[in-house]
Design an enzyme around this catalytic site. Sequence first.
Site, mmCIF file in Angstrom:
data_model
loop_
_atom_site.group_PDB
_atom_site.id
_atom_site.type_symbol
_atom_site.label_atom_id
_atom_site.label_comp_id
_atom_site.label_asym_id
_atom_site.label_seq_id
_atom_site.Cartn_x
_atom_site.Cartn_y
_atom_site.Cartn_z
ATOM 1 N N MET A 38 8.196 5.104 5.533
ATOM 2 C CA MET A 38 8.400 3.697 5.174
ATOM 3 C C MET A 38 9.687 3.513 4.389
ATOM 4 S SD MET A 38 6.042 2.288 6.791
ATOM 5 C CE MET A 38 6.508 0.648 6.293
ATOM 6 N N GLU A 39 10.031 4.489 3.568
ATOM 7 C CA GLU A 39 11.280 4.414 2.805
ATOM 8 C C GLU A 39 12.485 4.450 3.745
ATOM 9 O OE1 GLU A 39 8.117 5.258 0.010
ATOM 10 O OE2 GLU A 39 8.559 6.082 1.978
ATOM 11 N N ASP A 86 23.922 -10.643 6.077
ATOM 12 C CA ASP A 86 24.240 -11.557 4.980
ATOM 13 C C ASP A 86 25.739 -11.636 4.727
ATOM 14 O OD1 ASP A 86 23.693 -13.209 2.587
ATOM 15 O OD2 ASP A 86 24.421 -11.437 1.523
ATOM 16 N N MET A 129 0.800 -1.225 0.000
ATOM 17 C CA MET A 129 0.000 0.000 0.000
ATOM 18 C C MET A 129 0.836 1.280 0.000
ATOM 19 S SD MET A 129 -2.845 -1.272 -0.337
ATOM 20 C CE MET A 129 -3.491 -2.916 -0.187
ATOM 21 N N CYS A 130 2.144 1.159 -0.144
ATOM 22 C CA CYS A 130 3.003 2.344 -0.224
ATOM 23 C C CYS A 130 2.930 2.942 -1.622
ATOM 24 C CB CYS A 130 4.457 1.979 0.079
ATOM 25 S SG CYS A 130 4.826 1.916 1.811
ATOM 26 N N HIS A 131 2.845 4.258 -1.669
ATOM 27 C CA HIS A 131 2.840 4.953 -2.954
ATOM 28 C C HIS A 131 4.260 5.011 -3.513
ATOM 29 C CE1 HIS A 131 -0.853 6.452 -1.073
ATOM 30 N NE2 HIS A 131 -1.287 6.633 -2.304
#
Length: 160
Positions: A114-115, A129, A77-79
């Site tokens: 969110m970014e 990793d 749902m992120c633009h």
Amino acid sequence: MEKDDLTHFNDEKRAKMVDVTSKSETKRRAIARATIHMNEETLARIHAGKIAKGDVLAVAQVAGIMAAKKTSELIPMCHPIMTTKADISFEDDGNTALTITSEVVTVGKTGVEMEALTAVTIAALTIYDMCKAMDKGMRIEKTYLVEKTGGKSGTFKAEA
């Protein structure tokens, strides 16, 4: 907020992306942070450039920046956002903890929280990793939004 006021659901009560068409474009900035804990030897080898997979911090920095730009492809749902700045920095405690900080900026209709959070998370996962062969006990902890500015909701700063 009442249940009927939730903006991420359509008339059938199914998820939708919020319509931001009528929102004003403003400068928006977010800072996020995550910490990865590891053995002292692992942190020392990162700084000495003695990790077999290469320059851990350089690769993690690029991975974090790439992640900020790809957030809308990972979180449904992120633009999609025109990122105008993405930066990753590292600070360690000289012992076993490496803190990753991201700053993401845009001029747009929706924020970049969110970014920024995605950037530090992917940077931390990249470090894991690249170092897991020598330290499988690393722990990624305390991922959080430090600050956000811009938009209708204004400024947010996490409690210290």
